[in-house]
Enzyme design. Structure first.
Site, PDB file in Angstrom:
ATOM      1  N   TYR A 159      45.427 -91.477 -50.323  1.00  0.00           N
ATOM      2  CA  TYR A 159      45.484 -91.760 -48.881  1.00  0.00           C
ATOM      3  C   TYR A 159      44.657 -93.010 -48.567  1.00  0.00           C
ATOM      4  O   TYR A 159      45.143 -93.940 -47.910  1.00  0.00           O
ATOM      5  CB  TYR A 159      44.959 -90.552 -48.095  1.00  0.00           C
ATOM      6  CG  TYR A 159      44.995 -90.754 -46.599  1.00  0.00           C
ATOM      7  CD1 TYR A 159      46.193 -90.622 -45.894  1.00  0.00           C
ATOM      8  CD2 TYR A 159      43.851 -91.097 -45.889  1.00  0.00           C
ATOM      9  CE1 TYR A 159      46.240 -90.819 -44.516  1.00  0.00           C
ATOM     10  CE2 TYR A 159      43.886 -91.298 -44.516  1.00  0.00           C
ATOM     11  CZ  TYR A 159      45.081 -91.152 -43.834  1.00  0.00           C
ATOM     12  OH  TYR A 159      45.125 -91.358 -42.463  1.00  0.00           O
ATOM     13  N   ALA A 160      43.405 -93.017 -49.066  1.00  0.00           N
ATOM     14  CA  ALA A 160      42.515 -94.162 -48.786  1.00  0.00           C
ATOM     15  C   ALA A 160      43.131 -95.453 -49.339  1.00  0.00           C
ATOM     16  O   ALA A 160      43.139 -96.486 -48.667  1.00  0.00           O
ATOM     17  CB  ALA A 160      41.131 -93.909 -49.387  1.00  0.00           C
TER      18      ALA A 160
HETATM   19  N1  LIG Z   1      44.735 -88.286 -36.876  1.00  0.00           N
HETATM   20  C1  LIG Z   1      43.796 -89.006 -37.446  1.00  0.00           C
HETATM   21  O1  LIG Z   1      42.594 -88.681 -37.411  1.00  0.00           O
HETATM   22  C2  LIG Z   1      44.145 -90.278 -38.155  1.00  0.00           C
HETATM   23  C3  LIG Z   1      43.091 -91.085 -38.608  1.00  0.00           C
HETATM   24  C4  LIG Z   1      43.386 -92.261 -39.239  1.00  0.00           C
HETATM   25  C5  LIG Z   1      44.694 -92.649 -39.420  1.00  0.00           C
HETATM   26  N2  LIG Z   1      45.706 -91.858 -38.982  1.00  0.00           N
HETATM   27  C6  LIG Z   1      47.076 -92.307 -39.217  1.00  0.00           C
HETATM   28  O2  LIG Z   1      47.793 -92.257 -38.015  1.00  0.00           O
HETATM   29  C7  LIG Z   1      49.176 -92.077 -38.303  1.00  0.00           C
HETATM   30  C8  LIG Z   1      49.729 -90.940 -37.453  1.00  0.00           C
HETATM   31  O3  LIG Z   1      49.061 -89.744 -37.830  1.00  0.00           O
HETATM   32  P1  LIG Z   1      48.869 -88.511 -36.839  1.00  0.00           P
HETATM   33  O4  LIG Z   1      47.443 -88.153 -36.893  1.00  0.00           O
HETATM   34  O5  LIG Z   1      49.518 -88.772 -35.550  1.00  0.00           O
HETATM   35  O6  LIG Z   1      49.636 -87.387 -37.685  1.00  0.00           O
HETATM   36  P2  LIG Z   1      50.873 -86.426 -37.355  1.00  0.00           P
HETATM   37  O7  LIG Z   1      50.719 -85.830 -36.002  1.00  0.00           O
HETATM   38  O8  LIG Z   1      50.994 -85.555 -38.541  1.00  0.00           O
HETATM   39  O9  LIG Z   1      52.115 -87.428 -37.291  1.00  0.00           O
HETATM   40  C9  LIG Z   1      52.611 -88.054 -38.434  1.00  0.00           C
HETATM   41  C10 LIG Z   1      53.924 -88.695 -38.059  1.00  0.00           C
HETATM   42  O10 LIG Z   1      54.449 -89.367 -39.226  1.00  0.00           O
HETATM   43  C11 LIG Z   1      55.812 -89.031 -39.359  1.00  0.00           C
HETATM   44  N3  LIG Z   1      56.232 -89.070 -40.755  1.00  0.00           N
HETATM   45  C12 LIG Z   1      55.649 -88.502 -41.832  1.00  0.00           C
HETATM   46  N4  LIG Z   1      56.376 -88.707 -42.945  1.00  0.00           N
HETATM   47  C13 LIG Z   1      57.447 -89.441 -42.552  1.00  0.00           C
HETATM   48  C14 LIG Z   1      58.574 -89.955 -43.218  1.00  0.00           C
HETATM   49  N5  LIG Z   1      58.756 -89.782 -44.551  1.00  0.00           N
HETATM   50  N6  LIG Z   1      59.501 -90.654 -42.516  1.00  0.00           N
HETATM   51  C15 LIG Z   1      59.339 -90.848 -41.174  1.00  0.00           C
HETATM   52  N7  LIG Z   1      58.294 -90.401 -40.486  1.00  0.00           N
HETATM   53  C16 LIG Z   1      57.365 -89.676 -41.161  1.00  0.00           C
HETATM   54  C17 LIG Z   1      55.923 -87.602 -38.802  1.00  0.00           C
HETATM   55  O11 LIG Z   1      57.244 -87.397 -38.354  1.00  0.00           O
HETATM   56  P3  LIG Z   1      58.327 -86.421 -39.060  1.00  0.00           P
HETATM   57  O12 LIG Z   1      57.570 -85.379 -39.827  1.00  0.00           O
HETATM   58  O13 LIG Z   1      59.109 -85.901 -37.913  1.00  0.00           O
HETATM   59  O14 LIG Z   1      59.115 -87.347 -39.933  1.00  0.00           O
HETATM   60  C18 LIG Z   1      54.962 -87.679 -37.624  1.00  0.00           C
HETATM   61  O15 LIG Z   1      55.630 -88.143 -36.492  1.00  0.00           O
HETATM   62  C19 LIG Z   1      49.279 -91.821 -39.808  1.00  0.00           C
HETATM   63  O16 LIG Z   1      49.655 -93.007 -40.466  1.00  0.00           O
HETATM   64  C20 LIG Z   1      47.860 -91.435 -40.180  1.00  0.00           C
HETATM   65  O17 LIG Z   1      47.566 -91.732 -41.523  1.00  0.00           O
HETATM   66  C21 LIG Z   1      45.469 -90.672 -38.372  1.00  0.00           C
END
Ligand SMILES: NC(=O)c1ccc[n+]([C@@H]2O[C@H](COP(=O)([O-])OP(=O)(O)OC[C@H]3O[C@@H](n4cnc5c(N)ncnc54)[C@H](OP(=O)(O)O)[C@@H]3O)[C@@H](O)[C@H]2O)c1
Length: 256
Positions: free
Chosen positions: A156-157
């Site tokens: 991930y990192a």
């Molecule tokens: N939450 C945090 O603390 C945090 C911190 C740092 C970075 N981030 C980053 O922020 C971004 C969003 O994360 P979130 O926290 O909002 O998580 P989340 O609620 O789990 O949302 C993840 C999103 O990514 C989509 N996704 C996953 N695999 C996919 C694929 N193969 N094709 C198309 N879409 C895909 C999912 O949609 P479907 O499953 O419907 O496809 C979902 O809409 C990510 O890149 C994550 O690494 C989050």
């Protein structure tokens, strides 16, 4: 539906949940032309209906960002419908353990493929149009994890460091073309991805984080680390000896 002039043309991956969904709803308030993409089309349709009620024009794209054909087709259709692109947000991502001792690379490869190749798959099809327009902003949702050695989450990192480095390079490559590159590096944001981490210090709600991200995108901040406590943590990590930082992380892991 509220009538009014449609402002920005914005394409967001991962709009079915968490940060992507929240950004979609935020931009919908500004009467945007939105392309919402992810795999779970039922969830996308719920978000799209909500966004339409704010007066935005919304199209849903069922894509898997690991598949370049899906992404290219969605970009082509969106550009055709909207007549261009102002902001493309590569937000889709998955977390997870490396499963380093499992003898099976499936999980780490899925993380790398979604979080890294998913970004190139999302962005590349928009670049010829952005260059032709000589305007637009490309946004990547990276992570504070890309600045730290996070035990058990090396894949991930690594995906998040690599994304940031690509953006650093592309920013210079495209600086004379009127294209802005913004890397957002969130700490912990309360989304389904962090549902087991709700008691983490400095965790922020989507209501707090989303306007801050949108402001950074509007200003074209090259690398936006959020919240401010994480900016200071990273500054500290950069000045301390690497061995000391790794020792502290290792002690924290042992205590957890
Ligand atoms: N939450 C945090 O603390 C945090 C911190 C740092 C970075 N981030 C980053 O922020 C971004 C969003 O994360 P979130 O926290 O909002 O998580 P989340 O609620 O789990 O949302 C993840 C999103 O990514 C989509 N996704 C996953 N695999 C996919 C694929 N193969 N094709 C198309 N879409 C895909 C999912 O949609 P479907 O499953 O419907 O496809 C979902 O809409 C990510 O890149 C994550 O690494 C989050």
């Amino acid at each position: 539906m509220n009538e009014g002039k449609i402002e920005k043309k914005i394409f967001i991956t991962g709009a079915s949940s968490g940060i992507g969904k929240s950004l979609a709803k935020y931009y919908a308030q500004q009467k945007a032309f939105l392309g919402l993409a992810a795999r779970r089309v039922d969830l996308l349709n719920v978000v799209a209906d909500e966004c339409r009620r704010s007066g935005s024009k919304v199209y849903v794209f069922q894509i898997d960002v690991r598949r370049s054909d899906d992404c290219a087709q969605a970009a082509r259709e969106f550009i055709g419908l909207a007549g261009g692109i102002d902001i493309v947000i590569a937000n889709s991502g998955v977390g997870g353990d490396d499963k380093l001792l499992s003898g099976n690379s499936e999980q780490i490869n899925n993380i790398l493929s979604t979080n890294l190749l998913g970004v190139t798959n999302t962005i590349y099809p928009f670049i010829p149009t952005l260059i032709k327009q000589r305007s637009g902003t490309i946004v990547g949702i990276s992570s504070v994890a890309g600045f730290l050695s996070v035990p058990t989450h090396g894949g991930y990192a690594a995906s998040k460091v690599a994304m940031r480095r690509m953006f650093d390079s592309w920013r210079i490559t495209m600086e004379d073309d009127g294209i802005r590159l913004v890397t957002i590096c969130p700490g912990f944001i309360d989304t389904p991805m962090t549902e087991k981490l709700r008691s983490t210090p400095f965790i922020k709600s989507l209501e707090e984080a989303t306007p801050a991200f949108a402001k950074a995108i509007k200003k074209g901040v090259p690398t936006f680390i959020y919240p401010w406590q994480m900016r200071w943590l990273i500054k500290l990590v950069n000045i301390l000896p690497r061995s000391l930082v790794d020792l502290i992380i290792s002690r924290m892991k042992a205590a957890s």
